[in-house]
Motif scaffolding. Structure first.
Motif, PDB file in Angstrom:
ATOM      1  N   ASP A   1       9.617 -19.797  17.304  1.00  0.00           N
ATOM      2  CA  ASP A   1       8.968 -20.923  16.334  1.00  0.00           C
ATOM      3  C   ASP A   1       9.900 -21.707  15.772  1.00  0.00           C
ATOM      4  N   LEU A   2      11.064 -21.186  15.771  1.00  0.00           N
ATOM      5  CA  LEU A   2      11.624 -22.087  15.458  1.00  0.00           C
ATOM      6  C   LEU A   2      12.876 -22.272  14.984  1.00  0.00           C
ATOM      7  N   LEU A   3      13.779 -23.106  15.273  1.00  0.00           N
ATOM      8  CA  LEU A   3      15.365 -22.652  15.271  1.00  0.00           C
ATOM      9  C   LEU A   3      15.989 -23.523  13.679  1.00  0.00           C
ATOM     10  N   PHE A   4      16.870 -22.285  13.936  1.00  0.00           N
ATOM     11  CA  PHE A   4      16.974 -22.703  12.266  1.00  0.00           C
ATOM     12  C   PHE A   4      19.200 -22.762  12.736  1.00  0.00           C
ATOM     13  N   CYS A   5      19.455 -23.322  12.095  1.00  0.00           N
ATOM     14  CA  CYS A   5      20.903 -24.002  12.198  1.00  0.00           C
ATOM     15  C   CYS A   5      21.735 -23.957  10.893  1.00  0.00           C
TER      16      CYS A   5
ATOM     17  N   ASN B   1       3.322  -9.413   9.167  1.00  0.00           N
ATOM     18  CA  ASN B   1       4.454  -9.044  10.325  1.00  0.00           C
ATOM     19  C   ASN B   1       5.873  -9.214  10.166  1.00  0.00           C
ATOM     20  N   ALA B   2       6.876  -8.121  11.114  1.00  0.00           N
ATOM     21  CA  ALA B   2       8.119  -8.311  10.969  1.00  0.00           C
ATOM     22  C   ALA B   2       8.629  -9.603  11.390  1.00  0.00           C
ATOM     23  N   VAL B   3       9.864  -9.886  11.029  1.00  0.00           N
ATOM     24  CA  VAL B   3       9.791 -11.436  10.961  1.00  0.00           C
ATOM     25  C   VAL B   3      11.469 -11.149  12.173  1.00  0.00           C
ATOM     26  N   LYS B   4      11.467 -11.914  13.293  1.00  0.00           N
ATOM     27  CA  LYS B   4      11.643 -11.413  14.708  1.00  0.00           C
ATOM     28  C   LYS B   4      13.069 -12.523  15.299  1.00  0.00           C
ATOM     29  N   ILE B   5      13.961 -12.095  14.888  1.00  0.00           N
ATOM     30  CA  ILE B   5      15.948 -13.061  14.838  1.00  0.00           C
ATOM     31  C   ILE B   5      16.110 -12.558  16.545  1.00  0.00           C
ATOM     32  N   VAL B   6      16.610 -13.794  17.009  1.00  0.00           N
ATOM     33  CA  VAL B   6      16.815 -13.467  18.533  1.00  0.00           C
ATOM     34  C   VAL B   6      18.242 -14.945  17.821  1.00  0.00           C
ATOM     35  N   LEU B   7      19.780 -14.638  18.038  1.00  0.00           N
ATOM     36  CA  LEU B   7      21.272 -14.904  17.847  1.00  0.00           C
ATOM     37  C   LEU B   7      21.660 -15.694  19.102  1.00  0.00           C
ATOM     38  N   LEU B   8      21.783 -17.057  19.184  1.00  0.00           N
ATOM     39  CA  LEU B   8      22.057 -18.074  20.046  1.00  0.00           C
ATOM     40  C   LEU B   8      23.697 -17.312  19.867  1.00  0.00           C
ATOM     41  N   THR B   9      24.119 -17.557  20.628  1.00  0.00           N
ATOM     42  CA  THR B   9      25.758 -16.716  20.807  1.00  0.00           C
ATOM     43  C   THR B   9      27.092 -17.553  21.248  1.00  0.00           C
TER      44      THR B   9
ATOM     45  N   ILE C   1      12.655 -16.611  15.376  1.00  0.00           N
ATOM     46  CA  ILE C   1      13.386 -17.620  14.141  1.00  0.00           C
ATOM     47  C   ILE C   1      14.583 -17.497  15.841  1.00  0.00           C
ATOM     48  N   ALA C   2      15.070 -18.880  16.320  1.00  0.00           N
ATOM     49  CA  ALA C   2      15.928 -18.727  16.812  1.00  0.00           C
ATOM     50  C   ALA C   2      17.084 -18.590  15.919  1.00  0.00           C
ATOM     51  N   ILE C   3      18.113 -18.258  15.861  1.00  0.00           N
ATOM     52  CA  ILE C   3      19.739 -18.811  15.035  1.00  0.00           C
ATOM     53  C   ILE C   3      20.385 -19.110  15.150  1.00  0.00           C
ATOM     54  N   ASP C   4      21.222 -20.367  15.812  1.00  0.00           N
ATOM     55  CA  ASP C   4      22.316 -20.719  16.309  1.00  0.00           C
ATOM     56  C   ASP C   4      24.214 -20.572  15.154  1.00  0.00           C
ATOM     57  N   VAL C   5      24.036 -19.450  16.365  1.00  0.00           N
ATOM     58  CA  VAL C   5      25.329 -19.213  15.448  1.00  0.00           C
ATOM     59  C   VAL C   5      27.277 -19.596  16.279  1.00  0.00           C
ATOM     60  N   VAL C   6      27.242 -20.597  17.158  1.00  0.00           N
ATOM     61  CA  VAL C   6      27.492 -20.792  17.972  1.00  0.00           C
ATOM     62  C   VAL C   6      28.869 -21.256  17.744  1.00  0.00           C
ATOM     63  N   PRO C   7      28.948 -22.359  16.868  1.00  0.00           N
ATOM     64  CA  PRO C   7      29.645 -22.657  16.071  1.00  0.00           C
ATOM     65  C   PRO C   7      30.800 -22.047  15.131  1.00  0.00           C
ATOM     66  N   ILE C   8      30.045 -20.251  14.802  1.00  0.00           N
ATOM     67  CA  ILE C   8      30.938 -19.605  14.281  1.00  0.00           C
ATOM     68  C   ILE C   8      32.289 -18.850  14.571  1.00  0.00           C
ATOM     69  N   ARG C   9      33.303 -19.321  13.842  1.00  0.00           N
ATOM     70  CA  ARG C   9      34.413 -18.076  14.676  1.00  0.00           C
ATOM     71  C   ARG C   9      34.996 -17.654  13.315  1.00  0.00           C
ATOM     72  N   THR C  10      35.013 -16.123  14.115  1.00  0.00           N
ATOM     73  CA  THR C  10      35.025 -15.030  13.292  1.00  0.00           C
ATOM     74  C   THR C  10      36.688 -15.020  13.217  1.00  0.00           C
ATOM     75  N   ASP C  11      37.415 -15.563  12.738  1.00  0.00           N
ATOM     76  CA  ASP C  11      38.939 -15.814  12.212  1.00  0.00           C
ATOM     77  C   ASP C  11      38.730 -16.398  10.516  1.00  0.00           C
ATOM     78  N   GLY C  12      37.645 -16.512   9.904  1.00  0.00           N
ATOM     79  CA  GLY C  12      37.109 -17.193   9.285  1.00  0.00           C
ATOM     80  C   GLY C  12      38.185 -18.920   9.198  1.00  0.00           C
ATOM     81  N   GLN C  13      37.737 -19.503  10.222  1.00  0.00           N
ATOM     82  CA  GLN C  13      38.800 -21.208  10.190  1.00  0.00           C
ATOM     83  C   GLN C  13      37.073 -22.036   9.939  1.00  0.00           C
ATOM     84  N   VAL C  14      36.079 -21.376   9.832  1.00  0.00           N
ATOM     85  CA  VAL C  14      35.374 -22.478   9.365  1.00  0.00           C
ATOM     86  C   VAL C  14      35.053 -22.405   7.660  1.00  0.00           C
ATOM     87  N   GLY C  15      35.219 -21.645   7.189  1.00  0.00           N
ATOM     88  CA  GLY C  15      35.814 -20.976   5.218  1.00  0.00           C
ATOM     89  C   GLY C  15      33.892 -20.142   5.582  1.00  0.00           C
TER      90      GLY C  15
END
Length: 404
Positions: free
Chosen positions: A107-111, A38-46, A3-17
């Motif tokens: 296999d799957l893009l998670f947003c 089978n183990a789930v494999k995660i790749v973060l899109l940062t 699973i590719a997980i899109d975390v690009v919009p996340i600001r770690t200063d809390g501004q996205v709530g």
């Protein structure tokens, strides 16, 4: 399953709530799960601005990362909504996104922050829908932002194979406004986050003293200073309460980012004579939030619109009585473990505050029911619901559904 997980919009200063914290906890749980043994494999899109933060958070896991968004000047004028709108528009034009998921063997893009920015034909995309506040309170958005949001959700409809809504209310409203097919919609409640852990008693007292809240009892409202959070109406009710009941010692404590946008709030505090009765603590670390929550007399949550209401569950998990608005998703989340009021009527807020502070049986009842209610919102349940949705989407392998 990869699973590719899109975390690009996340600001770690809390501004996205609060969605940021839920997303991080969810990823941790997904990384520990298996798919058909089978183990789930995660790749973060940062992004360049958050990659190191995610590297630190997931340093002891098998989660991989790929920087897909280079450094951009997000310090330019404008609020976080304007900045993120411009960011997403720039990312759509970047060639780096073409073929990226296939090269990664995804296999799957998670947003989890909704945007399907890195969608590729043939790879299912699943988007989390947190709320569509703009459709019910368009007056809180300028025309450009409103137009962007509607186009944003239309793109999700056009590209996402499925959406996961954070409440039944959000599912119903998204279907109503955008016509997304019910069979492609799932509900997964947010889980109680494990990030809020209390330090030692000595450290707790030090934090309370440093934040200036170690004296009189206080009600707590953790929320960014967005208009729908209804801070001004709460202050109006609180001011009236203090005038009518000077014998009751109670303060009001606020936390939340976007301090540049709360000048109107602070001006109102001065005009209402509440300077000595209110505290604005800004964006706090997890440990500090835990301490402020643990020591409050209760949580008050007058929001006009929510897709879920994360602070309700956090407060109930601490055994804190909850006063909250009777609108949108909040009754669905809090159930019978809250004292409700109409957030547009200050008198009802006053009455709820008075009941909480003067009736020990009410406090005890809400505290007990809250702990019981919070147990329904576990991280394991949340992650399991997401994983079931992912598996179902991959089984269907159908093209994206378009909105009506």
């Amino acid at each position: 399953m990869k699973i590719a997980i899109d975390v690009v919009p996340i600001r770690t200063d809390g501004q996205v709530g609060g969605a940021m914290h839920v997303t991080i906890e969810l990823i941790k749980k997904l990384a520990q799960m298996n798919d058909n043994d089978n183990a789930v494999k995660i790749v973060l899109l940062t992004a360049a601005w958050n990659d190191q933060a995610f590297a630190d958070i997931f340093s002891r896991t098998t989660v991989d990362r790929v920087i897909v968004a280079p450094a951009d000047n997000l310090a330019a004028a404008g609020g976080i909504r304007d900045k993120m709108r411009r960011l997403i528009q720039r990312l759509r034009r970047r060639p780096v996104r073409k073929g990226l998921l296939r090269r990664l063997g995804v296999d799957l893009l998670f947003c989890p922050m909704s945007a399907v920015t890195f969608y590729e034909d043939g790879i299912p995309a699943v988007s989390t829908i947190h709320d569509i506040q703009h459709e019910y309170y368009p007056q809180f958005f300028d025309p450009q932002e409103l137009s962007h949001r509607r186009a944003f959700y239309q793109e999700i409809c056009a590209k996402a194979s499925a959406v996961i809504c954070v409440s039944k209310y959000t599912k119903a409203t998204f279907k109503e406004k955008y016509g997304f097919p019910s069979e492609r919609m799932y509900v997964a409640y947010n889980g109680v986050q494990e990030r809020l852990r209390l330090p030692s008693p000595e450290q707790q007292q030090a934090i309370l003293a440093a934040k200036g809240v170690g004296g009189d009892p206080y009600l707590f409202y953790p929320a960014n200073f967005w208009r729908h959070k209804n801070h001004l109406m709460l202050l109006t009710a609180f001011s009236a309460f203090c005038r009518k009941h000077p014998e009751i010692e109670i303060n009001l404590v606020f936390t939340g980012a976007l301090q540049e946008e709360n000048a109107i709030i602070k001006d109102a505090v001065e005009q209402m004579g509440l300077t000595d009765k209110t505290r604005f603590l800004g964006y706090l670390a997890d440990e500090e939030i835990a301490v402020i929550m643990h020591h409050c007399a209760g949580l008050i949550f007058p929001s006009l619109f929510e897709g879920f209401g994360i602070p309700l569950v956090e407060a109930m998990n601490f055994g804190k009585p909850v006063l909250c608005a009777n609108t949108t998703s909040l009754p669905e989340v809090a159930g019978d473990a809250a004292l409700y009021f109409d957030p547009r009527i200050p008198q009802q807020m006053e009455d709820a505050i008075f009941s909480l502070l003067t009736d020990s049986l009410t406090r005890e009842k809400l505290s007990a029911k809250g702990r019981e209610r919070a147990s329904l919102f576990s991280l394991d349940n949340m992650a399991g619901q997401y994983m079931q949705a992912f598996q179902q989407v991959l089984k269907q392998t159908a093209p994206a559904a378009s909105c009506g």
